[in-house]
Design a protein around this motif. Structure first.
Motif, short mmCIF file in Angstrom:
data_model
loop_
_atom_site.label_atom_id
_atom_site.label_comp_id
_atom_site.label_asym_id
_atom_site.label_seq_id
_atom_site.Cartn_x
_atom_site.Cartn_y
_atom_site.Cartn_z
N CYS A 116 -3.08 0.78 5.94
CA CYS A 116 -2.94 -0.92 4.42
C CYS A 116 -3.32 -1.83 4.89
CB CYS A 116 -0.84 -0.45 4.88
SG CYS A 116 0.58 0.36 4.21
N ASP A 117 -3.43 -2.03 6.40
CA ASP A 117 -4.04 -3.22 6.57
C ASP A 117 -5.61 -3.19 5.74
OD1 ASP A 117 -1.76 -5.04 7.33
OD2 ASP A 117 -2.39 -4.44 10.03
N PHE A 118 -6.02 -1.91 6.65
CA PHE A 118 -7.63 -1.31 5.38
C PHE A 118 -7.82 -1.66 3.87
CE2 PHE A 118 -10.72 1.36 4.23
CZ PHE A 118 -11.68 1.01 4.54
N CYS A 119 -6.68 -1.22 3.75
CA CYS A 119 -6.52 -1.65 1.77
C CYS A 119 -7.03 -3.13 1.84
CB CYS A 119 -5.70 -0.34 1.28
SG CYS A 119 -5.55 1.30 1.93
N PHE A 120 -6.13 -3.56 2.08
CA PHE A 120 -5.69 -5.07 1.68
C PHE A 120 -6.92 -6.00 1.94
CE2 PHE A 120 -4.45 -9.52 2.56
CZ PHE A 120 -4.24 -9.57 1.52
N VAL A 121 -7.84 -5.38 3.13
CA VAL A 121 -9.06 -6.12 3.62
C VAL A 121 -9.90 -6.11 2.63
CG1 VAL A 121 -10.65 -6.62 4.57
CG2 VAL A 121 -8.58 -6.70 5.52
N THR A 122 -10.53 -4.26 1.73
CA THR A 122 -11.02 -4.16 1.34
C THR A 122 -10.55 -4.68 0.19
OG1 THR A 122 -11.47 -1.93 2.61
CG2 THR A 122 -11.74 -1.57 -0.10
N TYR A 127 -0.60 4.21 10.05
CA TYR A 127 -0.07 3.96 8.55
C TYR A 127 -0.38 2.10 8.44
CZ TYR A 127 2.57 8.48 8.34
OH TYR A 127 2.11 9.63 7.91
N SER A 128 0.32 0.94 9.15
CA SER A 128 0.04 -0.03 9.16
C SER A 128 -1.44 -0.22 9.07
CB SER A 128 0.60 -1.08 10.17
OG SER A 128 0.84 -0.75 11.47
N GLY A 129 -2.16 0.19 10.03
CA GLY A 129 -3.46 0.02 9.89
C GLY A 129 -4.28 0.03 9.04
N GLY A 131 10.60 -8.22 9.30
CA GLY A 131 8.99 -7.16 10.18
C GLY A 131 9.14 -6.49 10.76
#
Length: 82
Positions: free
Chosen positions: A40-46, A36-38, A17
């Motif tokens: 990606c985290d939003f997409c994962f949570v969705t 970008y990391s935020g 990391g």
């Protein structure tokens, strides 16, 4: 087993990391890397929320297997017979 998992998380996970985050930060900058990391985290949570809504009969309190146990057991019995 716990020592192995701790080594993977604490050693390899944090090291990779830091390396990947440092490369992204040097290439895109701090603000864009954070955005970008935020994203990606939003997409994962969705995706997790959508998955949990699709499996309405299953929950954390009452987990249900994806493959019904009868079919899984019958499949393993067939493999033993062959």
């Amino acid at each position: 087993m716990l020592m192995f998992l701790n080594a993977m998380y604490g050693g390899l996970g944090q090291s990779m990391g830091a390396i990947i985050g440092g490369k992204l930060q040097s290439k895109f900058g701090t603000v864009k890397t954070f955005l970008y990391s935020g994203f990606c985290d939003f997409c994962f949570v969705t995706l997790v929320i959508l998955y949990l809504r699709i499996r309405k009969e299953s929950s954390f309190k009452n987990p249900q297997p994806i493959v019904p146990r009868e079919k899984a057991v019958k499949g393993s019995e067939r493999e033993k017979e062959d």
